[in-house]
Design a protein around this motif. Structure first.
Motif, short mmCIF file in Angstrom:
data_model
loop_
_atom_site.label_atom_id
_atom_site.label_comp_id
_atom_site.label_asym_id
_atom_site.label_seq_id
_atom_site.Cartn_x
_atom_site.Cartn_y
_atom_site.Cartn_z
N VAL A 4 0.64 -0.81 0.25
CA VAL A 4 -0.27 -0.11 0.31
C VAL A 4 1.45 1.45 -0.18
O VAL A 4 0.58 2.50 -0.58
N ARG A 5 1.94 1.35 0.88
CA ARG A 5 2.79 2.06 1.16
C ARG A 5 3.42 2.48 -0.66
O ARG A 5 3.11 3.95 -0.88
N ALA A 6 4.16 1.22 -1.11
CA ALA A 6 4.70 1.81 -2.28
C ALA A 6 3.74 2.34 -3.57
O ALA A 6 4.13 3.27 -4.16
N ALA A 7 2.42 1.88 -3.70
CA ALA A 7 1.61 2.02 -4.22
C ALA A 7 1.11 3.54 -4.29
O ALA A 7 1.02 4.57 -5.11
N CYS A 8 1.27 4.44 -3.09
CA CYS A 8 1.11 5.15 -2.86
C CYS A 8 1.82 6.18 -3.14
O CYS A 8 1.48 7.23 -3.98
N ARG A 9 3.49 6.05 -3.34
CA ARG A 9 4.46 6.37 -3.42
C ARG A 9 4.47 6.62 -4.59
O ARG A 9 4.75 7.74 -5.16
N ARG A 10 3.96 5.63 -5.55
CA ARG A 10 4.19 5.05 -7.08
C ARG A 10 3.77 5.74 -7.53
O ARG A 10 3.48 6.71 -8.75
N THR A 11 2.13 6.47 -7.00
CA THR A 11 1.06 7.55 -8.16
C THR A 11 0.98 8.74 -7.61
O THR A 11 0.25 9.78 -7.79
N GLY A 12 1.89 9.34 -6.42
CA GLY A 12 2.06 10.43 -5.61
C GLY A 12 1.64 11.15 -4.68
O GLY A 12 0.87 12.70 -4.85
N TYR A 13 0.64 10.62 -3.79
CA TYR A 13 -0.02 10.49 -3.00
C TYR A 13 0.62 11.48 -1.45
O TYR A 13 1.63 10.66 -1.41
N LEU A 71 -10.93 0.86 -3.15
CA LEU A 71 -10.70 1.17 -4.45
C LEU A 71 -9.28 1.09 -4.65
O LEU A 71 -9.00 0.05 -5.47
N PHE A 72 -9.30 2.11 -3.98
CA PHE A 72 -7.38 2.25 -4.09
C PHE A 72 -6.74 0.56 -4.23
O PHE A 72 -5.90 0.40 -4.56
N LEU A 73 -7.04 0.00 -2.42
CA LEU A 73 -6.23 -1.26 -2.34
C LEU A 73 -7.21 -1.79 -3.22
O LEU A 73 -5.96 -2.58 -4.11
N HIS A 74 -8.35 -2.67 -3.45
CA HIS A 74 -8.08 -3.78 -4.38
C HIS A 74 -7.46 -3.63 -5.90
O HIS A 74 -7.67 -3.84 -6.95
N ARG A 75 -7.61 -2.45 -7.25
CA ARG A 75 -7.12 -1.59 -7.96
C ARG A 75 -5.93 -1.79 -8.45
O ARG A 75 -5.09 -2.25 -8.86
N ASP A 76 -5.09 -0.67 -7.55
CA ASP A 76 -3.71 -0.49 -7.47
C ASP A 76 -3.10 -0.54 -6.61
O ASP A 76 -1.98 -1.47 -7.34
N VAL A 77 -3.28 -1.44 -5.84
CA VAL A 77 -2.75 -2.43 -4.76
C VAL A 77 -2.63 -3.60 -5.23
O VAL A 77 -1.57 -4.92 -5.90
N LEU A 78 -4.13 -4.04 -4.99
CA LEU A 78 -4.02 -5.72 -5.06
C LEU A 78 -4.11 -6.10 -6.58
O LEU A 78 -4.54 -7.26 -6.82
N GLY A 79 -4.07 -5.53 -7.92
CA GLY A 79 -4.20 -5.62 -8.75
C GLY A 79 -6.20 -6.68 -9.28
O GLY A 79 -6.19 -6.96 -10.36
N THR A 80 -6.88 -6.25 -8.55
CA THR A 80 -8.46 -6.80 -9.14
C THR A 80 -9.01 -6.00 -10.30
O THR A 80 -9.51 -4.67 -10.14
N GLU A 81 -9.35 -6.37 -10.99
CA GLU A 81 -10.52 -6.43 -11.87
C GLU A 81 -11.65 -6.62 -12.01
O GLU A 81 -12.32 -8.15 -11.77
N TRP A 82 -12.19 -5.56 -12.03
CA TRP A 82 -13.63 -6.01 -11.36
C TRP A 82 -14.83 -5.12 -13.11
O TRP A 82 -15.88 -5.61 -12.72
N GLY A 83 -14.12 -4.63 -13.81
CA GLY A 83 -14.94 -4.55 -14.85
C GLY A 83 -15.91 -3.12 -15.12
O GLY A 83 -15.87 -2.26 -13.44
N ALA A 84 -16.95 -3.31 -16.03
CA ALA A 84 -17.33 -1.80 -15.67
C ALA A 84 -18.49 -2.24 -14.06
O ALA A 84 -19.69 -1.68 -13.42
N GLY A 85 -18.57 -3.40 -13.53
CA GLY A 85 -19.83 -3.20 -12.49
C GLY A 85 -18.82 -3.11 -11.31
O GLY A 85 -19.64 -3.29 -10.00
N CYS A 86 -18.15 -2.25 -11.28
CA CYS A 86 -17.38 -2.06 -10.10
C CYS A 86 -18.12 -0.24 -10.20
O CYS A 86 -17.22 -0.11 -9.11
N ASP A 87 -19.04 0.09 -10.42
CA ASP A 87 -19.63 1.68 -9.62
C ASP A 87 -20.42 1.37 -9.07
O ASP A 87 -21.43 1.64 -8.84
N PHE A 88 -19.58 2.07 -7.70
CA PHE A 88 -20.59 2.02 -6.46
C PHE A 88 -20.37 3.31 -6.37
O PHE A 88 -20.65 4.18 -6.42
N GLU A 89 -22.48 3.09 -5.51
CA GLU A 89 -22.94 4.23 -5.26
C GLU A 89 -22.28 5.24 -4.35
O GLU A 89 -22.74 4.76 -3.11
#
Length: 129
Positions: A4-13, A71-89
């Protein structure tokens, strides 16, 4: 958490965003019994966000912050591909109407001020500030 720390730094947070995301991720994992989050799906995210809204009664902005962290955890850290169905309200905050004073209220307010405060108030009102 190192990923998580590495992904945050890689994306410039910023450091504060990184810290906030890590806190939300820890709460999320603890809520689901400390099993690894790669086993979690969209329903676990929805469950957690629902618990925040109903059980803890958090503000809409807080719930959206938690959603962004997850969303950051699942997409950027874990690389989970949820596709178009991940539109959370996203939670919506209450609409706030701006407070606008009537001309009579403004006149009464300006009549109550004098001296330097009155001068400043008149100048601000005259300049439409």
């Amino acid at each position: 958490m190192n990923r998580v720390r590495a992904a945050c730094r890689r994306t410039g947070y910023t450091h504060q965003t990184e810290k906030t995301y890590r806190r939300w991720i820890v709460r999320y994992v603890k809520h689901h019994g400390t099993e690894h989050p790669c086993a979690f799906g969209k329903e676990k995210v929805r469950d957690y966000l629902s618990r925040l809204a109903t059980g803890r009664n958090v503000a809409a902005a807080t719930q959206n912050q938690a959603l962004n962290a997850l969303l950051f955890l699942h997409r950027d850290v874990l690389g989970t591909e949820w596709g178009a169905g991940c539109d959370f309200e996203r939670a919506q905050g209450p609409e706030r109407l701006p407070v606008v004073r009537t001309p009579e209220e403004v006149k009464a307010l300006l009549e109550e001020t004098d001296g330097l405060d009155g001068l400043v108030a008149h100048l601000l009102y005259g300049a439409r500030l």
